[in-house]
Structures are given as C-alpha cells and as structure tokens.
Design a protein around this motif. Structure first.
Motif, PDB file in Angstrom:
ATOM      1  N   SER A   1     -13.215 -56.141  35.751  1.00  0.00           N
ATOM      2  CA  SER A   1     -14.111 -55.112  36.125  1.00  0.00           C
ATOM      3  C   SER A   1     -15.325 -55.373  36.122  1.00  0.00           C
ATOM      4  CB  SER A   1     -14.072 -54.072  34.598  1.00  0.00           C
ATOM      5  OG  SER A   1     -13.081 -53.615  33.840  1.00  0.00           O
ATOM      6  N   LEU A   2     -15.401 -55.998  37.199  1.00  0.00           N
ATOM      7  CA  LEU A   2     -16.555 -56.487  38.383  1.00  0.00           C
ATOM      8  C   LEU A   2     -16.359 -56.027  39.337  1.00  0.00           C
ATOM      9  CD1 LEU A   2     -17.474 -59.993  36.894  1.00  0.00           C
ATOM     10  CD2 LEU A   2     -18.463 -57.567  36.193  1.00  0.00           C
ATOM     11  N   LYS A   3     -15.221 -55.471  40.519  1.00  0.00           N
ATOM     12  CA  LYS A   3     -14.765 -54.802  41.792  1.00  0.00           C
ATOM     13  C   LYS A   3     -15.835 -53.704  41.869  1.00  0.00           C
ATOM     14  CE  LYS A   3     -12.496 -55.629  44.638  1.00  0.00           C
ATOM     15  NZ  LYS A   3     -12.779 -55.751  46.085  1.00  0.00           N
ATOM     16  N   ASP A   4     -15.870 -52.845  40.936  1.00  0.00           N
ATOM     17  CA  ASP A   4     -17.200 -51.886  40.996  1.00  0.00           C
ATOM     18  C   ASP A   4     -18.807 -52.614  40.139  1.00  0.00           C
ATOM     19  OD1 ASP A   4     -18.864 -49.006  40.893  1.00  0.00           O
ATOM     20  OD2 ASP A   4     -18.093 -48.659  39.127  1.00  0.00           O
ATOM     21  N   TYR A   5     -19.500 -52.368  41.129  1.00  0.00           N
ATOM     22  CA  TYR A   5     -21.265 -52.682  40.861  1.00  0.00           C
ATOM     23  C   TYR A   5     -21.818 -51.779  41.101  1.00  0.00           C
ATOM     24  CZ  TYR A   5     -20.655 -51.980  46.252  1.00  0.00           C
ATOM     25  OH  TYR A   5     -20.614 -52.567  47.436  1.00  0.00           O
ATOM     26  N   GLU A   6     -21.956 -50.461  40.604  1.00  0.00           N
ATOM     27  CA  GLU A   6     -22.943 -49.512  41.081  1.00  0.00           C
ATOM     28  C   GLU A   6     -22.726 -49.078  39.473  1.00  0.00           C
ATOM     29  OE1 GLU A   6     -23.578 -48.207  43.661  1.00  0.00           O
ATOM     30  OE2 GLU A   6     -21.906 -48.402  44.989  1.00  0.00           O
ATOM     31  N   LEU A   7     -24.180 -49.318  39.429  1.00  0.00           N
ATOM     32  CA  LEU A   7     -24.809 -49.293  38.100  1.00  0.00           C
ATOM     33  C   LEU A   7     -24.599 -47.509  37.353  1.00  0.00           C
ATOM     34  CD1 LEU A   7     -28.028 -51.152  38.273  1.00  0.00           C
ATOM     35  CD2 LEU A   7     -25.816 -52.011  37.223  1.00  0.00           C
ATOM     36  N   THR A   8     -24.058 -47.341  36.437  1.00  0.00           N
ATOM     37  CA  THR A   8     -24.112 -46.385  35.443  1.00  0.00           C
ATOM     38  C   THR A   8     -25.188 -45.533  35.232  1.00  0.00           C
ATOM     39  OG1 THR A   8     -22.993 -47.068  33.576  1.00  0.00           O
ATOM     40  CG2 THR A   8     -21.613 -46.973  34.614  1.00  0.00           C
ATOM     41  N   ALA A   9     -25.623 -44.658  35.354  1.00  0.00           N
ATOM     42  CA  ALA A   9     -26.563 -43.654  34.447  1.00  0.00           C
ATOM     43  C   ALA A   9     -27.353 -44.338  33.177  1.00  0.00           C
ATOM     44  CB  ALA A   9     -26.565 -42.324  33.817  1.00  0.00           C
ATOM     45  N   ASP A  10     -25.949 -44.980  32.139  1.00  0.00           N
ATOM     46  CA  ASP A  10     -26.497 -45.283  30.339  1.00  0.00           C
ATOM     47  C   ASP A  10     -26.874 -46.726  31.524  1.00  0.00           C
ATOM     48  OD1 ASP A  10     -26.133 -43.378  29.455  1.00  0.00           O
ATOM     49  OD2 ASP A  10     -23.813 -44.071  28.707  1.00  0.00           O
ATOM     50  N   GLU A  11     -26.497 -47.507  32.489  1.00  0.00           N
ATOM     51  CA  GLU A  11     -26.570 -49.161  32.822  1.00  0.00           C
ATOM     52  C   GLU A  11     -27.938 -49.171  33.137  1.00  0.00           C
ATOM     53  OE1 GLU A  11     -22.901 -50.663  33.066  1.00  0.00           O
ATOM     54  OE2 GLU A  11     -23.444 -49.746  35.134  1.00  0.00           O
ATOM     55  N   LEU A  12     -28.361 -47.894  34.497  1.00  0.00           N
ATOM     56  CA  LEU A  12     -29.807 -47.696  34.744  1.00  0.00           C
ATOM     57  C   LEU A  12     -30.925 -47.550  34.095  1.00  0.00           C
ATOM     58  CD1 LEU A  12     -28.556 -45.874  37.888  1.00  0.00           C
ATOM     59  CD2 LEU A  12     -30.174 -47.979  38.287  1.00  0.00           C
ATOM     60  N   SER A  13     -30.311 -47.386  32.911  1.00  0.00           N
ATOM     61  CA  SER A  13     -31.364 -46.888  31.777  1.00  0.00           C
ATOM     62  C   SER A  13     -31.608 -47.659  31.044  1.00  0.00           C
ATOM     63  CB  SER A  13     -30.914 -45.272  31.242  1.00  0.00           C
ATOM     64  OG  SER A  13     -31.470 -45.040  29.173  1.00  0.00           O
ATOM     65  N   ALA A  14     -30.454 -48.599  30.329  1.00  0.00           N
ATOM     66  CA  ALA A  14     -30.488 -49.977  30.315  1.00  0.00           C
ATOM     67  C   ALA A  14     -32.056 -50.852  30.728  1.00  0.00           C
ATOM     68  CB  ALA A  14     -29.504 -51.017  29.407  1.00  0.00           C
ATOM     69  N   LEU A  15     -32.096 -51.110  32.128  1.00  0.00           N
ATOM     70  CA  LEU A  15     -32.339 -51.620  33.016  1.00  0.00           C
ATOM     71  C   LEU A  15     -33.655 -51.399  33.198  1.00  0.00           C
ATOM     72  CD1 LEU A  15     -30.362 -52.534  36.092  1.00  0.00           C
ATOM     73  CD2 LEU A  15     -30.595 -53.706  33.848  1.00  0.00           C
ATOM     74  N   SER A  16     -34.253 -49.627  33.031  1.00  0.00           N
ATOM     75  CA  SER A  16     -35.729 -49.246  33.601  1.00  0.00           C
ATOM     76  C   SER A  16     -36.279 -49.190  31.927  1.00  0.00           C
ATOM     77  CB  SER A  16     -35.294 -47.816  33.965  1.00  0.00           C
ATOM     78  OG  SER A  16     -35.089 -46.979  32.682  1.00  0.00           O
ATOM     79  N   LYS A  17     -35.860 -49.341  30.943  1.00  0.00           N
ATOM     80  CA  LYS A  17     -36.157 -49.182  29.702  1.00  0.00           C
ATOM     81  C   LYS A  17     -36.548 -50.550  28.500  1.00  0.00           C
ATOM     82  CE  LYS A  17     -34.494 -44.244  28.007  1.00  0.00           C
ATOM     83  NZ  LYS A  17     -33.738 -43.660  27.816  1.00  0.00           N
ATOM     84  N   PHE A  18     -35.895 -51.337  29.413  1.00  0.00           N
ATOM     85  CA  PHE A  18     -35.985 -52.520  28.706  1.00  0.00           C
ATOM     86  C   PHE A  18     -36.982 -53.191  28.356  1.00  0.00           C
ATOM     87  CE2 PHE A  18     -35.533 -57.341  28.761  1.00  0.00           C
ATOM     88  CZ  PHE A  18     -34.501 -57.957  27.821  1.00  0.00           C
ATOM     89  N   GLU A  19     -38.214 -53.589  29.052  1.00  0.00           N
ATOM     90  CA  GLU A  19     -39.467 -54.261  28.442  1.00  0.00           C
ATOM     91  C   GLU A  19     -39.889 -53.316  27.319  1.00  0.00           C
ATOM     92  OE1 GLU A  19     -40.621 -56.897  30.011  1.00  0.00           O
ATOM     93  OE2 GLU A  19     -39.099 -57.543  31.687  1.00  0.00           O
ATOM     94  N   ASN A  20     -40.026 -51.953  27.662  1.00  0.00           N
ATOM     95  CA  ASN A  20     -40.312 -51.104  26.880  1.00  0.00           C
ATOM     96  C   ASN A  20     -39.815 -50.762  25.520  1.00  0.00           C
ATOM     97  OD1 ASN A  20     -43.335 -51.147  28.015  1.00  0.00           O
ATOM     98  ND2 ASN A  20     -42.561 -50.197  29.797  1.00  0.00           N
ATOM     99  N   TYR A  21     -38.291 -51.216  25.352  1.00  0.00           N
ATOM    100  CA  TYR A  21     -38.281 -50.608  24.893  1.00  0.00           C
ATOM    101  C   TYR A  21     -38.546 -51.438  23.072  1.00  0.00           C
ATOM    102  CZ  TYR A  21     -33.327 -48.511  23.761  1.00  0.00           C
ATOM    103  OH  TYR A  21     -32.323 -47.816  22.976  1.00  0.00           O
ATOM    104  N   ASN A  22     -37.543 -50.549  22.149  1.00  0.00           N
ATOM    105  CA  ASN A  22     -38.357 -51.060  20.943  1.00  0.00           C
ATOM    106  C   ASN A  22     -37.536 -52.176  19.690  1.00  0.00           C
ATOM    107  OD1 ASN A  22     -39.742 -48.587  20.206  1.00  0.00           O
ATOM    108  ND2 ASN A  22     -38.063 -47.257  19.838  1.00  0.00           N
ATOM    109  N   TRP A  23     -38.020 -53.405  19.872  1.00  0.00           N
ATOM    110  CA  TRP A  23     -37.466 -54.067  19.243  1.00  0.00           C
ATOM    111  C   TRP A  23     -37.558 -54.571  17.214  1.00  0.00           C
ATOM    112  CZ3 TRP A  23     -34.671 -57.242  22.360  1.00  0.00           C
ATOM    113  CH2 TRP A  23     -35.176 -57.788  24.069  1.00  0.00           C
ATOM    114  N   GLY A  24     -37.047 -55.362  16.562  1.00  0.00           N
ATOM    115  CA  GLY A  24     -37.132 -55.970  15.141  1.00  0.00           C
ATOM    116  C   GLY A  24     -36.897 -57.419  15.395  1.00  0.00           C
ATOM    117  N   GLU A  25     -36.938 -57.104  14.763  1.00  0.00           N
ATOM    118  CA  GLU A  25     -36.025 -59.268  14.036  1.00  0.00           C
ATOM    119  C   GLU A  25     -35.841 -58.833  13.030  1.00  0.00           C
ATOM    120  OE1 GLU A  25     -39.698 -61.859  12.879  1.00  0.00           O
ATOM    121  OE2 GLU A  25     -40.048 -61.446  14.631  1.00  0.00           O
TER     122      GLU A  25
END
Length: 370
Positions: free
Chosen positions: A163-187
C-alpha cells in the motif's frame, strides 16, 4: 587451453572465520563455490597479468571464477587460462561442463580433462575468441534487460502490496505530522506493555557451521537475531524446523561492544540465535506500531546500557518510554499509526515517482525489442 596449478593448501569450511579476508573455494556449486572466508595466506594471487582463475569442483562438475586472492579446499582443481578473455572463458567452460557426464558423488577430473569440445573457429581454423566474446556480451546485455524488467515489476508489485503506491497524505496523516512536536506525551513502563519470549533451538546440539547460514536461501530462510549492529539486527538465517519463531515482535540486543541497546522491529517470522531477545506486545500491534515502539524503546535504553552493563530484560522491562497519549491519558495508538504511515509515504514518494518513470522506460524498451 588451461594450465593446472597445484598447491599443498587444503582447507575446509571449518577453517572459515567471521570477517575473514580471503575466500575459500570448494567443490560446492552454490555461492560461486565459496564455502567461507579465512585469514590464511592466499594460495593464489590475482594480478594484472592473471586477473582470474577457473575453479573446477571435482565432485560437482561445477566451474567457478575467482577474481580475488583466494584459498582452496580439497577436491578442486585450479585452472589458469592461457587466454584471459573472460567472456571467451565463460563460453568455453559452459560448453565443457555440458560434455562432462554426471557420475554423482565421484571424481570427475580424470574424465573432464580429456573431454573434447566444439568451439567456433575462424576461416583459417583458429579458435574464434572474438566471436565468443561478442556472443557472450550480447547474451549478458539481453539478460540485464530481462533482469531490469523483472526488478521493476517486482518493485511495482511490492509497492502495491505494501500500500505504498499511494504517497498522498490523508488528513489524519497530515494532522499527525503537524501535531507531533506539541502532542501530549506520557511515560509508560516497558514491562507493562511487552513480555519477553523464550524461543529456543529445537535440536539437542547446536553447530554454527552446519545449523546457520549468512546467506538466506530455501533451506536457511528464518532470520535470526543476535548482537548485530545494522541490517535490522539480522546476520544469520536458520532452518524453519530448527528454531522456534514468532511474528510481530521487537528485537533487543542485550550484549555487544557496539550493538548493546539496539532495538529493531521484526514483523516477519523470526528466531533467536544469541546475545539478543524478542519481546511481544500485550496489545494487538500493527507493523506501524512496531516501528514506533522500537524507536521509542531504543531512545530510552541505548545510552543506559553497554557491553559492561548488559541490556537484559530484567533491566529493560523496568525502564520507561514516552508515548503520545489521548486526552484521558491512554496511549494514542491511532496517532502513532497515522504518524508512521505519513513518514513511510514521505520516504517512499521519490521512490514511487522514480519507479513510475522506470516502468514507462522499461516497457518502452521491452516493447521495441519484441
């Protein structure tokens, strides 16, 4: 057309060592006749005047070409061509081998050396080396084109299956990239999320020379984890019937001068050799989650353990890792899946575009050749 070269050196597979410098040529027909590598003084050296030798396997009728300094095992004949045109030699030994009867596990050289073969000749009756060279060169060019077409087709099929022929990012995938740095993290404690698997070698006695191989093939098809730095922690392969295996696991190297604390995802069927172990999640893990967790675990443990302080499960399981969490404090598996899928698409995009162009060009060439 050949001179027989002699040597008192008679090594065997048992004389091979890891990271040996010189190949040991045997009568084997697989792996180019090389049964291992050693650090012995080479029996034969390659030079500009003698750029290669032909190795004949007495028990197998196999012909192999040695292009680097090498050592020899028993049951081989080392042949020095009188004409060092390698394409002509490939032509000659192919015809020569076809003329040698198969006597099974027996010595063939006494018959092989007296075989008469037919070769192309010039108008004056001399061996036509130029014709043989051009003929083999043409065959090689055709085979390269075939292999290119096969590889492109395999890559296209792999990209589609993964499933790698499609390299267009979905809305959820774009959201995950944009929010990664400031996302809530737990231990989270590693031992609360994973358990160690106790996979064993099924035979009563282990012999490294006979029970594993550095080359994956139909017999040795199971990847085995050990203290390997790089190559996803895989250096050896074993027989499926010899090793207990598991899928969708994470590999932790517990011992090694450089590799201690390395962590690798192992989604495929995998076994354990030594100096490493496999852990399996207590939750249902996708391949994307394995990649995310393997990276998180290595980030937590790599600098804490060393050759002097082993990364044993008893120690590792009590370490904590940081993971993205939902608003109610639970691990956000969906976010991790989307993030890894986004990374895969970003990495694969150039490959897909390159492949598409390559496929078009290859199809055009194959079509014109036909």
């Amino acid at each position: 057309m050949f001179d027989i070269k002699t040597t008192s050196q008679k090594l065997s597979k048992k004389d091979s060592v890891e990271n040996g410098k010189f190949p040991i040529y045997s009568a084997e027909s697989q792996n180019g006749g090389i049964c291992g590598y050693c650090n012995e003084i080479p029996a034969f050296t390659i030079s500009n005047e003698k750029p290669f030798f032909v190795i004949f396997g007495d028990h197998t009728r196999a012909f192999n070409i040695a292009k680097n300094d090498f050592c020899v095992a028993d049951n081989v004949k080392v042949l020095e061509p009188k004409n060092f045109n390698i394409k002509s030699i490939l032509f000659i030994i192919t015809i020569w081998q076809k003329g040698i009867p198969n006597l099974g596990y027996a010595r063939h050289w006494s018959i092989a050396k007296n075989i008469q073969i037919k070769l192309p000749i010039t108008a004056s009756g001399e061996i036509d080396f130029e014709f043989m060279e051009s003929f083999v060169a043409e065959l090689e060019a055709e085979r390269v084109a075939e292999l290119e077409a096969e590889r492109v087709a395999e890559l296209e099929a792999y990209l589609a299956a993964a499933s790698l022929k499609d390299y267009e990012l979905t809305a959820d995938e774009l959201s995950a990239l944009s929010k990664f740095e400031n996302y809530n993290w737990g231990e989270f404690r590693i031992g609360d999320l994973f358990e160690k698997l106790n996979l064993s070698f099924r035979k009563s006695k282990f012999n490294k020379d006979n029970d594993v191989s550095k080359i994956k093939n139909s017999e040795f098809s199971i990847p085995l984890v050990n203290a390997k730095d790089g190559d996803n922690g895989i250096m050896y392969y074993g027989r499926p019937q010899d090793f207990e295996t598991a899928t969708m696991t994470i590999d932790i190297v517990n011992d090694g001068a450089v590799s201690t604390g390395n962590v690798y995802p192992q989604p495929q069927e995998t076994g354990v050799l030594y100096n490493a172990y496999l852990i399996k999640s207590k939750f249902t893990a996708s391949k994307s989650l394995l990649y995310f967790f393997a990276t998180a675990i290595q980030k937590s443990i790599k600098l804490k353990f060393s050759y002097e302080l082993k990364a044993s499960w008893e120690r590792v399981k009590n370490e904590n890792i940081k993971l993205p969490i939902t608003t109610n404090g639970e691990i956000d598996f969906e976010f991790m899946n989307n993030f890894i899928k986004a990374i895969e698409k970003l990495v694969i995009k150039d490959v897909v575009l390159y492949t598409d162009n390559k496929i078009k060009a290859t199809k055009s060439i194959v079509s014109s050749n036909q």
